[in-house]
Design an enzyme around this catalytic site. Structure first.
Site, mmCIF file in Angstrom:
data_model
loop_
_atom_site.group_PDB
_atom_site.id
_atom_site.type_symbol
_atom_site.label_atom_id
_atom_site.label_comp_id
_atom_site.label_asym_id
_atom_site.label_seq_id
_atom_site.Cartn_x
_atom_site.Cartn_y
_atom_site.Cartn_z
ATOM 1 N N GLY A 28 0.828 -1.223 0.104
ATOM 2 C CA GLY A 28 -0.160 -0.122 -0.209
ATOM 3 C C GLY A 28 1.145 1.230 -0.152
ATOM 4 O O GLY A 28 0.533 2.231 -0.688
ATOM 5 N N TYR A 182 -6.896 -17.464 6.333
ATOM 6 C CA TYR A 182 -6.132 -16.506 5.388
ATOM 7 C C TYR A 182 -6.502 -16.899 3.831
ATOM 8 O O TYR A 182 -6.842 -16.027 3.156
ATOM 9 C CB TYR A 182 -4.866 -16.475 5.663
ATOM 10 C CG TYR A 182 -4.070 -15.376 4.744
ATOM 11 C CD1 TYR A 182 -4.423 -14.080 4.697
ATOM 12 C CD2 TYR A 182 -3.414 -15.900 3.669
ATOM 13 C CE1 TYR A 182 -3.749 -13.117 4.075
ATOM 14 C CE2 TYR A 182 -2.497 -15.242 2.883
ATOM 15 C CZ TYR A 182 -3.104 -13.749 2.917
ATOM 16 O OH TYR A 182 -2.192 -12.881 2.133
#
Length: 318
Positions: A28, A182
């Site tokens: 990010g 996950y």
């Protein structure tokens, strides 16, 4: 693609407003840095204000004229998502690019979000579903503007290939497997991206102008792998494996390349899924179409997942 796509190929982002979740580190952060460098106005969505401001300072150190700001956004809290989205939509400005990047990876023990959801499914899937839905008016403003098509980019993972949607226990209350949960969350993210593409196409204009694209970073040495509550011995092992990943697999900037491709490349298509083209899709500086496991293409399961997301978040979308 005949030539390798690099950050130098990112077209000008001047005039585009961008929100990236989990933008204070890892994929990010590097996506935010390069988009700011290309002229975008970037909102760094972070759940920790101090870390967000630190990331913003680092970006401005490299790009002094960066049009960027840190915003408080916790994907593990629907109240936080609602508060941020209401403020953002209330600005009356278009949102040209949403990158659903923030994530939690395999905490050793089952943890819960502020709303009582299992942490990985609640953050990686439900938080981003609600955020996308609540920001839809801002995305539609960009779609109606008739300039470049707005995009929603959702981060999946090669881990989706081993994922299965357990509709009888999406919250892992019966059995918790850190990596299994996950894998399920990353499969769900990929299926969300594909289902969003199908729904915007079916909705007609101007909604159909919105692109839904998925990407994965390969295996990169990010905080997603290193963060968490672990025994000191396990923490050292993870740091050691992280160094091995950094040496043999993808760097963090390299891992951000597929995200940037999905977010900006003229060659990227709605409904596409992109990742590194190196060994087993784990690394490489060449970006291209990523491999999709059969379960990722199950449209009936995707529709059911969509319904569950709407039910659990109490937010409707398309």
């Amino acid at each position: 693609m005949t030539a390798k796509w690099t950050v130098a190929d990112i077209p000008s982002q001047a005039g585009r407003r961008v929100l990236i979740t989990g933008a204070n580190s890892g994929i990010g952060y590097y996506a935010a840095l390069e988009l700011a460098r290309k002229g975008a106005r970037v909102l760094l969505g972070c759940r920790d204000r101090a870390k967000g401001e630190s990331a913003l300072a680092r970006i401005r150190a490299e790009v002094p004229n960066a049009a960027a700001e840190a915003v408080l956004l916790d994907l593990a809290s629907l109240a936080s998502v609602r508060e941020f989205a209401a403020a953002e939509v209330g600005r009356g400005a278009p949102l040209d690019l949403l990158i659903n990047n923030a994530g939690v990876m395999a905490p050793k023990k089952r943890l819960e979000t502020a709303d009582g959801f299992e942490l990985q499914f609640g953050t990686n899937v439900l938080g981003h579903f609600a955020l996308t839905a609540l920001l839809w008016p801002a995305l539609l403003r960009a779609a109606e503007a008739g300039a470049e098509r707005p995009r929603v980019v959702t981060l999946a993972s090669i881990a989706h290939k081993r994922g299965r949607l357990n509709f009888d226990d999406l919250q892992a209350t019966k059995r918790y497997s850190p990596m299994g949960v996950y894998q399920q969350s990353k499969l769900a993210d990929l299926m969300f991206a594909f289902e969003l593409d199908r729904r915007v196409r079916a909705a007609g204009l101007p909604t159909a102008n919105i692109m839904s694209v998925a990407a994965h970073p390969g295996v990169a040495n990010t905080n997603l792998f290193k963060a968490g509550e672990f025994h000191p011995v396990e923490m050292k092992m993870r740091k050691g494996v992280g160094l091995l990943i950094g040496a043999l697999l993808n760097s963090v900037p390299g891992g951000a390349l597929p995200t940037l491709y999905a977010a900006t490349a003229t060659e990227a298509v709605s409904g596409g899924y992109y990742g590194p083209q190196g060994f087993q899709e784990m690394r490489g500086d060449d970006v291209g179409p990523a491999k999709i496991a059969a379960q990722g293409l199950d449209q009936e399961a995707a529709r059911r997942l969509w319904g569950e997301c709407e039910r659990l978040t109490r937010v409707g979308l398309l």
